[in-house]
Enzyme design. Structure first.
Site, short mmCIF file in Angstrom:
data_model
loop_
_atom_site.label_atom_id
_atom_site.label_comp_id
_atom_site.label_asym_id
_atom_site.label_seq_id
_atom_site.Cartn_x
_atom_site.Cartn_y
_atom_site.Cartn_z
N MET A 1 0.86 -1.18 0.00
CA MET A 1 0.00 0.00 0.00
C MET A 1 0.90 1.24 0.00
O MET A 1 1.51 1.55 -1.00
CB MET A 1 -0.92 -0.04 1.22
CG MET A 1 -2.03 0.96 1.20
SD MET A 1 -3.25 0.63 -0.06
CE MET A 1 -4.54 1.74 0.41
N CYS A 2 1.06 1.91 1.13
CA CYS A 2 1.97 3.04 1.32
C CYS A 2 1.67 4.20 0.35
O CYS A 2 1.07 4.02 -0.70
CB CYS A 2 3.43 2.64 1.16
SG CYS A 2 3.97 1.42 2.38
N GLY A 3 2.05 5.39 0.76
CA GLY A 3 1.88 6.58 -0.06
C GLY A 3 3.19 7.32 -0.19
O GLY A 3 3.95 7.42 0.77
N ARG B 1 -3.34 5.59 2.87
CA ARG B 1 -2.45 4.64 2.23
C ARG B 1 -1.36 4.17 3.19
O ARG B 1 -0.66 3.18 2.89
CB ARG B 1 -1.80 5.24 0.98
CG ARG B 1 -2.76 5.50 -0.17
CD ARG B 1 -2.01 5.83 -1.45
NE ARG B 1 -1.25 4.69 -1.92
CZ ARG B 1 -1.73 3.73 -2.73
NH1 ARG B 1 -2.98 3.79 -3.13
NH2 ARG B 1 -0.96 2.74 -3.12
#
Length: 297
Positions: free
Chosen positions: A1-3, A32
């Site tokens: 995920m992560c942003g 995110r």
């Protein structure tokens, strides 16, 4: 995920707004990555001096450690405290001794170093992290940031992004590397040390190693396409600019906006939507396996 977010200012008149703009972009990416967040800001440099960013439990711990460090290197650092982090300005020729002291101290950890780079990261939601460190009030020419949803390692301050393994160089990453353990072992044989089990630290170390061997940043990123296996988006900060690379498959989302005043990166367009003049920007998706880089000297 992560942003991931990144903002490179072409127009010096916007430098006072860098922190406020980057903060808004980072907060938009909260869903995110709600576990932890971090960012690097590239501000002014002082000739002959280097900035060391360290972390500790609180300001009292940091103040005591800085006092001890000053005695150890026979120099009183100029110190700026930001919650659990401190930025120390020391003479370049004292950097090696200062790094050795930090690495041998039980109560503090090394975060990053550079002539211009200050790096902050902490556990917590992005809006909390940005406020704790005062990002909206920071100025500079460019910065990158990351919101993390931990999937392969613990939620810790050290495990948060960005990761820095070279002077004024840091990396944020969305995705996963499948061969990072093998690359880690190779880099350890080359003399590199790692503080976490995070695959992103290995990616940062790989770039630093290639640059140390004489490659340009662009060449190091190009080489990573064959040497690092997995799916990923990298955004790299350097003293003079930033660079973007997606893997050959590019399953991770990414969008960029460029105007006469700035270049911006976001994992999603909504991270860019609040930027000034974005309605007139050139909006594009970075191509797979293509290095994009911008510099300002």
């Amino acid at each position: 995920m992560c942003g991931i977010v990144g903002l490179f200012l072409k127009a010096p008149r916007l430098e006072r707004e860098l922190g406020a703009l980057l903060s808004e972009m980072l907060v938009v990416m909260s869903d995110r990555g709600p576990d932890s967040a971090g960012f690097a800001v590239y501000g002014d440099r002082t000739q002959g001096r280097v900035k060391l960013t360290i972390s500790g439990a609180d300001e009292d711990v940091l103040r005591r450690a800085v006092a001890e460090l000053g005695k150890a290197i026979n120099e009183t650092p100029a110190v700026t405290l930001h919650d659990t982090h401190a930025v120390l300005s020391i003479c370049f020729d004292k950097e090696k001794a200062a790094r050795a002291f930090i690495e041998g101290h039980d109560d503090i950890s090394f975060v990053g170093a550079g002539a211009r780079m200050e790096l902050y990261k902490e556990v917590g939601r992005p809006e909390q992290v940005t406020q704790r460190f005062g990002l909206p009030r920071m100025a500079g020419s460019h910065g990158i940031g990351h919101t993390r949803m931990a999937t392969e390692s613990a939620v810790t301050t050290r495990g948060a992004h960005p990761f820095s393994t070279g002077l004024d160089q840091c990396l944020v990453h969305n995705g996963s590397l499948s061969n990072h353990n093998g690359v880690r072992r190779m880099l350890q044989r080359e003399g590199m040390r790692f503080a976490t089990e995070n695959d992103t630290e290995v990616a940062a170390g790989y770039l630093s190693w290639r640059i140390r061997e004489g490659a340009s940043l662009k060449q190091a990123l190009t080489d990573s396409l064959s040497d690092l296996d997995g799916f990923y988006t990298f955004v790299v900060g350097t003293e003079t600019g930033f660079a973007v690379l997606r893997d050959p498959i590019s399953c991770k989302p990414a969008v960029m906006a460029e105007t006469d005043d700035y270049v911006a990166f976001g994992s999603e367009y909504r991270a860019l939507a609040g930027l000034p003049g974005v309605d007139k920007a050139h909006i594009f998706e970075p191509e797979p396996a293509t290095v994009y880089a911008w510099e300002r000297r």
